[in-house]
Design an enzyme around this catalytic site. Structure first.
Site, PDB file in Angstrom:
ATOM      1  N   SER A  42      -9.756  -0.303   7.189  1.00 26.07           N
ATOM      2  CA  SER A  42      -9.192  -0.122   5.850  1.00 26.07           C
ATOM      3  C   SER A  42      -8.551  -1.361   5.235  1.00 26.07           C
ATOM      4  O   SER A  42      -8.207  -1.358   4.056  1.00 26.07           O
ATOM      5  CB  SER A  42      -8.170   1.015   5.856  1.00 26.07           C
ATOM      6  OG  SER A  42      -8.832   2.248   5.787  1.00 26.07           O
TER       7      SER A  42
ATOM      8  N   LYS B 230       0.848  -1.197   0.000  1.00 26.61           N
ATOM      9  CA  LYS B 230       0.000   0.000   0.000  1.00 26.61           C
ATOM     10  C   LYS B 230       0.878   1.240   0.000  1.00 26.61           C
ATOM     11  O   LYS B 230       1.901   1.280   0.681  1.00 26.61           O
ATOM     12  CB  LYS B 230      -0.902  -0.018   1.250  1.00 26.61           C
ATOM     13  CG  LYS B 230      -1.927   1.106   1.296  1.00 26.61           C
ATOM     14  CD  LYS B 230      -2.798   1.000   2.546  1.00 26.61           C
ATOM     15  CE  LYS B 230      -3.873   2.077   2.584  1.00 26.61           C
ATOM     16  NZ  LYS B 230      -4.719   1.969   3.798  1.00 26.61           N
TER      17      LYS B 230
ATOM     18  N   SER C 118      -9.626   2.020   2.941  1.00 27.96           N
ATOM     19  CA  SER C 118      -8.738   2.728   2.040  1.00 27.96           C
ATOM     20  C   SER C 118      -7.761   1.809   1.298  1.00 27.96           C
ATOM     21  O   SER C 118      -7.230   2.211   0.270  1.00 27.96           O
ATOM     22  CB  SER C 118      -7.938   3.773   2.813  1.00 27.96           C
ATOM     23  OG  SER C 118      -7.103   3.139   3.768  1.00 27.96           O
TER      24      SER C 118
END
Lengths: 506, 515
Positions: free
Chosen positions: A181, A82, A157
């Site tokens: 997330s 990420k 996210s």
């Protein structure tokens, strides 16, 4: 019977050790799949083909010189990271404009540990800017699509991290989870997402959002692969004073093959359904899938009861006050002075204003403003302090429930994946979607989200639904074992996105 | 440390502050002091960068530059030094304290917040006793001592501050260097009291080995809060913060100016013109001027630092720190007073740690205190001042001085010869023993009776004519013989012994002549 999820990491290790495939072949195979899916899914902000191939060649060289025994447990496993996690020499933006072109000199500890275990970093996964969002649409660079339905969001996210795994662009990824997330996108994309106990994995190098809530964790195609990643990244880190000294057990212990399961493999386990997370406010499809999952757990021998956590509802506002307060402070450093994008203006005040006005998106600014307000003199007691008190109550309630139960379960999110743009302009609607996951962050507990079934869409498409299993602090091993048993026996929850059927290319 | 960068000594402080007021209304000044002390730890507070001086922006890393994803980890040295300071200032030590973030934007502040301590400081409720210029001592309350990190250093081009400069550069070497902030109670009533407190605070921190304490390098930065009120009133007046004082003498002048400025406003019915503001002291005019006025109270939005766990201090740690603590200046002073040294000497000897260190080493080597103090405070101090050599960098070892002092004390060397020898010793000579050095240089006093008698015999035999005259009754010639002996011995003969020997020989000669 559909193909049950099996560990790709184990397969890669076998192939490497039997010299069936080289690290370079594996890496190039995944890189080409990544590139093939990328135009449609758009999971990655940056792709690191060159450094990935170089790392693979180095591994092959090591195999040639030192033999396969010298390999780490994640040797030649293509991994996505990420973009909220720092990668030395590889652009790290947190999907924000203000960090465009920023290349750290330091690796996040979790990334460094993956590399040390032989993992190959193939790229940086898209996400909501600064991890603030539930759709990955607030990225300054691209909107990632859900591999199950390209008209839908992958969640957020860590949407890019989930979509990349679902689309087979890499074997596993790292995400970060402040309020859900990792678990919510895992649910939206039909993959496994594991949020460890707060402090289990170092936060060093994770671009901070809500420091007291942020956790780094893996997303993978199956429970065992998620466990293997957690095994590698877990444990005390000198660079993170909040990382725990708790010893790290073998998270893969007891992950037997389905053929060796007892007839009632969850016999003796007490599992609590959090009453406040089912029924009203949850979509019928999610409710149905969850019911079935709970029944399945009972079939496997677990004792499943409902348990009430009456303060559940108070968690959401408390969570947002705490997360936004911490965010308002954590994001002060993006001022254009030392790194990242600077919008030069007449004087220092103007430079700050313009840099942050243009570099930070509306959602980020909204959270900074609200957090700043909550910490302001005269409001601190009413907001931040109050939220911390609520946090303590939520924490105590969950810990108490976990004295009676080995694990708690809930849906991982109240709905299946949203249509693109559906909640983008409705922050409250988006915030409400976090209801299933945020209390876990407030309490600092570990939780896993794994595929538990599907909802049939109006257009006939299937959309995945995730089951969340919450465990006791530092007892990830327990929820991993329960999740593994569920996964290996829940054939109704199996499947791959139609467009990206991994079996085709494997 | 260079002793010359220190401020004026306590004992030399100027007269007490003059609080100008008409006879009918007396005003009283109320002064409190916040002091930032740069700790002399090897590394910065929250990363492993070195804390010492270095070329611009070389002692930096992603952590102290506030790069994305980096986290602070407290170095244990900071905590121990903080506890030491607290104990030295007679504070209670919090068994549980925590760090907080103090938030504001400034280019020298990499993270947009400073890691500090807000509502749970490490040390609280202490006191410090300082010697006032009139010889009295006064207790000053210490409200709290807390740990925090320093910011970087800005350098401006085209202006002397950020606003209005053509360009500004930042050196982040200092960013993250540990500081202690010591906050006093508003217990001072004059510039002299404030200076006495501040210099004793500096002395204490230096004696404890916590800071280099060089004012000119910003190792200790004082912010002084000054307000005035009518005598007898209990309510505090509006306080004004005064900054930018580079010495204790300057602090005293700045405060005295500020007091008279405020008193004048009160007296003229303009009390409302005393506003809460920050004023800078201008050394060249000895006045304070407004830097920021009527600015709303800054809201730093303090909240607990989530990246650092609470700071727990165990009794064991406090015992450990206590056990390894160095002597406070007050303790050293009382030790010297017990040696019957005059208070004026004691105050100077304890003004700077290197002085007392050196003096102690001279005593350790066996020198008698009073004589040693005279020499240290006299020629050695002068040498240090003139040549700007700190006492811890003197070429002359304390043992060397001790040897000289002992030789003088024993009468081996006259004071006069001692003064001649000292400059050579200060240059580093005599390292292998003062006596052998002086013998080698033929400077040692001859106190051996038989050697003296030999010289006397020589002189008498070489001056038969004068000897005969002496024996004939011209006893005034004794002075002549003394001169001759001194000449022959280059002045090194012990005068007392010389007289004894000469008297004896002359008596023998006279007796022989009459016989």
């Amino acid at each position: 019977m559909p193909i049950i999820r099996t560990s790709i990491i184990r397969r890669i290790q076998q192939d490497l050790r039997s010299r069936t495939r080289s690290a370079q072949e594996i890496t190039e195979d995944y890189l080409s799949r990544l590139q093939a899916a990328e135009p449609e899914v758009q999971s990655f902000i940056s792709v690191a083909s060159e450094s990935a191939c170089a790392a693979a060649r180095a591994l092959d060289g090591r195999i040639a010189s030192d033999g396969a025994d010298s390999l780490g447990p994640l040797a030649a496993v293509p991994l996505g990271i990420k973009d909220t996690l720092c990668t030395a020499g590889l652009q790290t933006t947190a999907a924000s404009r203000v960090l465009e072109g920023y290349t750290p000199s330091h690796d996040a500890t979790s990334v460094a540990r993956l590399k040390a275990a032989g993992g190959i970093i193939v790229g940086k996964c898209n996400c909501d800017a600064f991890a603030m969002g539930s759709t990955s649409e607030s990225s300054a660079y691209k909107a990632t699509r859900n591999p199950w339905d390209l008209e839908r969001v992958p969640g957020g996210s860590s949407g890019g991290s989930a979509a990349a795994v679902a689309a087979g662009q890499c074997v596993a990824t790292l995400g970060s989870d402040t309020g859900g997330s990792i678990r919510q996108p895992a649910h939206f994309c039909g993959v496994v997402g594991l949020k460890p106990t707060y402090g289990r994995v170092s936060r060093y190098g994770l671009i901070a959002y809500g420091s007291s809530l942020d956790c780094v964790g893996p997303l993978a195609g199956c429970v065992e692969d998620a466990a293997l990643l957690l095994q590698t990244i877990a444990g005390r880190d000198q660079l993170d004073a909040t990382s725990s000294h708790m010893p790290v057990p073998d998270f893969t212990q007891g992950l037997e093959e389905v053929e060796r399961f007892a007839s009632r493999p969850l016999e003796g386990k007490r599992i609590g359904i959090i009453r406040e997370t089912i029924g009203e406010g949850v979509s019928p499809g999610v409710n149905a899938a969850f019911d079935r999952a709970a029944q399945h757990l009972a079939t496997l021998g677990a004792e499943v009861h409902e348990v009430s956590l009456p303060t559940s509802g108070a968690g959401l506002p408390a969570y947002y006050v705490i997360a936004m307060s911490e965010a308002s402070s954590n994001l002060s450093r993006y001022d254009g002075i030392r790194y990242g994008v600077r919008q030069e203006a007449a004087n220092i005040r103007e430079t700050y204003n313009t840099t942050r006005q243009e570099g930070l998106n509306a959602e980020v600014k909204r959270r900074i403003l609200m957090g700043t307000y909550a910490l302001s003199a005269g409001y601190y007691d009413a907001y931040y302090k109050r939220a911390q008190q609520v946090r303590t109550i939520v924490q105590q309630e969950m810990h108490k429930a976990l004295l009676d139960f080995d694990a708690l379960i809930s849906p991982a999110a109240p709905t299946t994946a949203y249509k693109l743009g559906h909640v983008k302009d409705d922050p409250l609607e988006m915030y409400k979607g976090d209801i299933m996951t945020i209390n876990v962050n407030l309490a600092g507990l570990p939780a896993i989200s794994l595929p538990a079934g599907f909802e049939e869409g109006a257009d006939g498409r299937r959309l995945p639904i995730g089951l969340q299993i919450i465990g006791k602090a530092f007892d990830e091993g327990e929820i991993i074992r329960i999740a593994h048993v569920f996964e290996q026996t829940a054939d109704f929850a199996c499947g791959t996105p139609p467009t990206f059927d991994k079996s085709k290319s494997q | 440390m260079d002793s010359n960068t220190s401020a004026s000594r306590l004992c030399c402080s100027a007269a007490p502050a003059s609080v100008a007021a008409p006879p009918e209304v007396a005003y009283e000044a109320v002064i409190g002091i916040e002091c930032h002390i740069q700790l002399n730890t090897r590394t910065k507070a929250f990363c492993s960068c070195l804390a010492g001086s270095a070329p611009v922006n070389t002692n930096v890393c992603p952590i102290c530059l506030g790069h994305p994803g980096t986290l602070p980890v407290m170095s244990t040295g900071v905590l121990k030094k903080g506890i030491t300071a607290g104990l030295a200032l007679n504070c209670s030590i919090a068994r549980l304290s925590k760090f907080d973030r103090k938030q504001y934007f400034y280019p020298d502040l990499p993270k947009g917040y400073q890691i500090s301590q807000f509502d749970l400081p490490l040390c609280y409720e202490g006191s410090l006793e300082a010697q006032l210029p009139d010889g009295q001592t006064k207790h000053f309350g210490i409200t709290r001592v807390h740990m925090e990190e320093d910011a970087g250093k800005l350098m401006h081009d085209g202006a002397n501050q950020l606003s209005g400069s053509d360009s500004s550069l930042v050196d982040y070497n200092r960013a993250g260097v540990p500081l202690l902030e010591v906050v006093s109670e508003p217990d001072m009533r004059s510039g002299a009291e404030a200076a006495a407190y501040a210099s004793e605070l500096r002395r204490t921190m230096c004696f404890m080995g916590l800071t280099e304490g060089i004012m000119a390098q910003g190792h200790m930065r004082f912010d002084v809060n000054v307000s005035v009120r009518r005598e007898g009133e209990s309510k505090l007046g509006t306080k004004v913060e005064v900054k930018n004082m580079n010495s204790f003498a300057a602090m005293q002048r700045a405060i005295d100016f500020e007091i008279s400025r405020q008193v004048a406003l009160h007296r003229d019915g303009q009390a409302h013109e005393v506003v809460q503001e920050t004023r800078l002291y201008d050394e060249s005019t000895s006045q304070t001027f407004s830097m920021r006025s009527k600015e709303g109270l800054a809201d730093y939005r303090y909240f607990p630092e989530p990246d650092l766990p609470p700071v727990r201090v165990t009794d064991e740690l406090i015992d450990e720190v206590q056990g390894s603590m160095q002597e406070s200046p007050a303790a050293v002073r009382s030790r010297y007073l017990d040696m019957d040294l005059p208070i004026a000497d004691v105050l100077i000897l304890t003004d700077e740690k290197p002085f007392s260190r050196y003096f102690d080493a001279v005593l350790e080597a066996g020198a008698p205190p009073k004589l040693a103090a005279n020499w240290v405070l006299g020629d050695v101090m002068a040498h240090s001042k003139v040549n700007q050599i700190s006492f811890d960098k003197l070429e002359m070892a304390p043992a060397t001085l001790a040897e000289l002092v002992c030789a003088i004390d024993e009468g081996l060397v006259s004071g006069k010869i001692g003064k001649q020898v000292l400059p050579m010793l200060l240059q580093g000579e005599g390292k292998n023993g003062v006596k052998s050095f002086m013998e080698q240089k033929r400077l040692i006093q001859i106190s051996d009776m038989s050697a003296i008698e030999d010289i006397v015999n020589d002189v008498l035999s070489q001056n038969q004519q004068q000897l005969q005259q002496y024996c004939a009754g011209k006893t005034k010639l004794q002075g002549f013989f003394v001169g001759q002996v001194m000449k022959a011995s280059k002045g090194l003969v012990n005068p007392k012994l010389l007289n004894q020997a000469l008297n004896k020989k002359l008596k023998e000669a006279s007796e022989a002549a009459t016989a």
